[in-house]
Design an enzyme around this catalytic site. Sequence first.
Site, PDB file in Angstrom:
ATOM      1  N   CYS A   1     -18.934 -14.595  33.876  1.00  0.00           N
ATOM      2  CA  CYS A   1     -19.250 -13.717  32.741  1.00  0.00           C
ATOM      3  C   CYS A   1     -18.778 -14.329  31.426  1.00  0.00           C
ATOM      4  O   CYS A   1     -18.061 -15.334  31.407  1.00  0.00           O
ATOM      5  CB  CYS A   1     -18.615 -12.342  32.952  1.00  0.00           C
ATOM      6  SG  CYS A   1     -16.845 -12.307  32.641  1.00  0.00           S
TER       7      CYS A   1
ATOM      8  N   CYS B   1     -16.371 -15.895  38.998  1.00  0.00           N
ATOM      9  CA  CYS B   1     -17.122 -15.066  38.057  1.00  0.00           C
ATOM     10  C   CYS B   1     -17.499 -15.912  36.847  1.00  0.00           C
ATOM     11  O   CYS B   1     -16.678 -16.695  36.355  1.00  0.00           O
ATOM     12  CB  CYS B   1     -16.269 -13.873  37.627  1.00  0.00           C
ATOM     13  SG  CYS B   1     -17.083 -12.837  36.381  1.00  0.00           S
TER      14      CYS B   1
ATOM     15  N   TRP C   1     -18.960  -9.328  63.148  1.00  0.00           N
ATOM     16  CA  TRP C   1     -19.861  -9.925  62.165  1.00  0.00           C
ATOM     17  C   TRP C   1     -20.352 -11.313  62.555  1.00  0.00           C
ATOM     18  O   TRP C   1     -21.043 -11.967  61.792  1.00  0.00           O
ATOM     19  CB  TRP C   1     -19.199  -9.960  60.791  1.00  0.00           C
ATOM     20  CG  TRP C   1     -17.758 -10.374  60.799  1.00  0.00           C
ATOM     21  CD1 TRP C   1     -16.677  -9.537  60.739  1.00  0.00           C
ATOM     22  CD2 TRP C   1     -17.223 -11.698  60.891  1.00  0.00           C
ATOM     23  NE1 TRP C   1     -15.509 -10.254  60.783  1.00  0.00           N
ATOM     24  CE2 TRP C   1     -15.812 -11.582  60.871  1.00  0.00           C
ATOM     25  CE3 TRP C   1     -17.789 -12.968  60.984  1.00  0.00           C
ATOM     26  CZ2 TRP C   1     -14.970 -12.696  60.951  1.00  0.00           C
ATOM     27  CZ3 TRP C   1     -16.954 -14.070  61.065  1.00  0.00           C
ATOM     28  CH2 TRP C   1     -15.564 -13.918  61.042  1.00  0.00           C
TER      29      TRP C   1
ATOM     30  N   CYS D   1     -14.438  -9.061  38.249  1.00  0.00           N
ATOM     31  CA  CYS D   1     -14.067 -10.126  37.317  1.00  0.00           C
ATOM     32  C   CYS D   1     -12.554 -10.148  37.178  1.00  0.00           C
ATOM     33  O   CYS D   1     -11.960  -9.160  36.765  1.00  0.00           O
ATOM     34  CB  CYS D   1     -14.726  -9.885  35.971  1.00  0.00           C
ATOM     35  SG  CYS D   1     -14.107 -11.036  34.721  1.00  0.00           S
TER      36      CYS D   1
ATOM     37  N   ASN E   1      -7.076  -8.499  48.669  1.00  0.00           N
ATOM     38  CA  ASN E   1      -7.624  -8.884  49.969  1.00  0.00           C
ATOM     39  C   ASN E   1      -8.477 -10.136  49.857  1.00  0.00           C
ATOM     40  O   ASN E   1      -9.447 -10.158  49.105  1.00  0.00           O
ATOM     41  CB  ASN E   1      -8.491  -7.754  50.531  1.00  0.00           C
ATOM     42  CG  ASN E   1      -9.044  -8.094  51.900  1.00  0.00           C
ATOM     43  OD1 ASN E   1      -8.294  -8.458  52.794  1.00  0.00           O
ATOM     44  ND2 ASN E   1     -10.355  -8.011  52.050  1.00  0.00           N
ATOM     45  N   GLU E   2      -8.079 -11.165  50.592  1.00  0.00           N
ATOM     46  CA  GLU E   2      -8.899 -12.375  50.734  1.00  0.00           C
ATOM     47  C   GLU E   2      -9.484 -12.861  49.401  1.00  0.00           C
ATOM     48  O   GLU E   2     -10.697 -12.975  49.251  1.00  0.00           O
ATOM     49  CB  GLU E   2     -10.016 -12.136  51.753  1.00  0.00           C
ATOM     50  CG  GLU E   2      -9.484 -11.869  53.151  1.00  0.00           C
ATOM     51  CD  GLU E   2     -10.577 -11.582  54.174  1.00  0.00           C
ATOM     52  OE1 GLU E   2     -11.714 -11.271  53.765  1.00  0.00           O
ATOM     53  OE2 GLU E   2     -10.292 -11.667  55.380  1.00  0.00           O
TER      54      GLU E   2
ATOM     55  N   CYS F   1     -15.082 -14.800  31.205  1.00  0.00           N
ATOM     56  CA  CYS F   1     -14.600 -15.949  31.977  1.00  0.00           C
ATOM     57  C   CYS F   1     -14.966 -17.263  31.284  1.00  0.00           C
ATOM     58  O   CYS F   1     -14.191 -18.222  31.289  1.00  0.00           O
ATOM     59  CB  CYS F   1     -15.153 -15.909  33.400  1.00  0.00           C
ATOM     60  SG  CYS F   1     -14.384 -14.617  34.409  1.00  0.00           S
TER      61      CYS F   1
ATOM     62  N   GLU G   1      -4.792 -11.062  59.955  1.00  0.00           N
ATOM     63  CA  GLU G   1      -5.957 -10.466  60.620  1.00  0.00           C
ATOM     64  C   GLU G   1      -6.407 -11.369  61.760  1.00  0.00           C
ATOM     65  O   GLU G   1      -6.500 -12.588  61.602  1.00  0.00           O
ATOM     66  CB  GLU G   1      -7.139 -10.316  59.645  1.00  0.00           C
ATOM     67  CG  GLU G   1      -6.961  -9.256  58.605  1.00  0.00           C
ATOM     68  CD  GLU G   1      -8.213  -9.109  57.739  1.00  0.00           C
ATOM     69  OE1 GLU G   1      -9.325  -9.427  58.214  1.00  0.00           O
ATOM     70  OE2 GLU G   1      -8.070  -8.692  56.582  1.00  0.00           O
TER      71      GLU G   1
END
Length: 655
Positions: free
Chosen positions: A164, A162, A324, A122, A156-157, A167, A316
């Site tokens: 919750c 969220c 993947w 979150c 990262n990315e 939020c 990257e």
Amino acid sequence: MVKLSPISERHPHFLHGDGNNPDQWIQMPEIVDGDIRLMKLSGCNVMLVGIFAWSALEPEETKFEVSWLDKIIDKLYEDGVNVILATPSGARPAWLAKKYPEVLRVQSNLVRNLYGGGHNYCYTSPVYRKKTIQIDSLLAQHYRNHPALIAWHISNEYCGECHCDLCQEAFRNWLKIKYNGDLDKLNHEWWTNFWNHKYSDWNEIESPAPNGENSIHGLSIDWKRFVTDQTVDFMKSEISAIKKFTPNIPVTTNLLQGSCRNLDYTKFAKELDVVSIDTYPAGHYEQPDWKTACNTAFTYDFIRALKDGKPFMLMESTPSMTKWMRTCKLKRPGMHMLSSLQAVAHGAVAEHCGHGVFQDVTEVGQVLKKLDSTTGTVTKANAAVIYDIENEWAQDSIYGLRNDLKNYKQEVLRHYQSLWKNSVSVDVISSEKDFSKYKLIVAPVLYMLKPDVARRMEHFVESGGMLVTTYYSGIVNENNLCFLEGFPSQLRKLLGIRSEEVDTLYDIEKNAVNINGQVYEADTYCDLIHSETAEIIGTYEKDFYAGRPALTVNKVGDGYAYYIAFRGEHVFLDDFYTKLVIENKLKSVDFPTPEGVNVQKRSDGINEYLFLMNFNPEPIDISLDRCYHEIFAECNIEGILHLNGYDIKILIDCH
Ligand code: ZN
């Protein structure tokens, strides 16, 4: 000479490196030693470390452990390898999630996630922010004087959302600010009188949910704006923790254009010193490689334009297979070099890859050394394609158009592809960017017309620019509310047309458009328009609207505004843009480029570097218009230039 400063003065060259997770090898340091040895041999000069290292850095609450990272960073520095150090907020340790469940993300159906996975925190949680700032500050303070550190990689990315309670509360506060505490204003902008959606108290407002409120368009789009703002605010809290100790070390984060469509990256770019992108193009797949290359080029032109043309980093990628994907295909020989240099051709200054094919990585390292003179050069685009994420959100949230197929981005890509085939230098921009530096603006399906965009487009055309837009433009305002004065609303005068209504076609249905005797197929959408001041270039051939205008141009001031009323087949777009490009000299080069060959240009104001890329598996000959010097072979070429399959050559003018 116009050359931009390098990302780090400590290393004023191309960055070529490895995204590494040495925290997994703490018990086996010989593996990391081996990685560093191979990096050096392959000409890598930077390593990205620490992205998922939180549980190694803080194995128990407030028990910090950095000695393992000290050893690695010291070793890299001794071996002449620089470091981009990541903050670890992208994934939290298990102890943190267990002790403070509020840090875990809540889905739109209000079910809280269990521990695990990335993107599962979150960004509002005070506990998560406090813990993140604590670990970020510790890293920044500890490594602030380390000579290997050339940049920070924040998290990262960033992606996802969220729902919750924290939020939800923050969302309501965000709305109160946006609507000046005036609930009536919000009810009006969201058009809640329709079908019993009216709010009588701020506390009644909840985030959109599949099992709850999901039909208020204004709510959907404001929620996405809030998620962007809240994520940016979280990122800013990380950046300020870092900058407190290392104000002069640049910060970046790796964006995910293409696979993360819930965030507005234009707002991230403002807070970053340099933007980065992750791309894993699936080559040799179900479409020709040049189409994949074109989609990747779109991504690079979008990322570069975020910082107004400043160089970006390819953070990257992979030298060979991506583990993947549905089918993990090996890259064909030459493809890694071509993919890497494609990023450079579009303005990248760094190329990062995971472990893979040693020889391919080594060759890229050697070539980047040869290209050192191009560092700091810029791509000067004379055309822009508008891809506006809020326009995409608006189209995705509505009923109408093709409900089974909301294809805004695909439509933008189809227009972009015709420019790419013509080797036009393009910026991919939002509708809020400055138009004045371009000769051509292409704005497909500009459904959402934000404030002032129509006026700026008018000014652009009056001053000699060319605007191309299409069906379903100028329909709603920034809150997804329909304009009441008819379509294309504020663009009506500029385009010189009036839209009556749009016919949506079934997949098996086609119409046809006749342009000077040439007939093209029309599918999916046919806008039934009337010309008011525009010249009619093409007309429909079939159905009850046969004979009505389908393609128009309106001369306004010194420029022209085109309206493409239908969704045309690729060959129509290719013919339309090729004519426009040739007539207005928009192509990067004066020699013909066959299908699958693309040319990009970088310039320092004196020398122009032409990147000729063949994305076909077959060799191809190009007829050059004059003498060029070829950088790799260090020779002059006149007449025919031979490109092997998946080949790239970089040329500068002989004179
Ligand atoms: Zn939350």
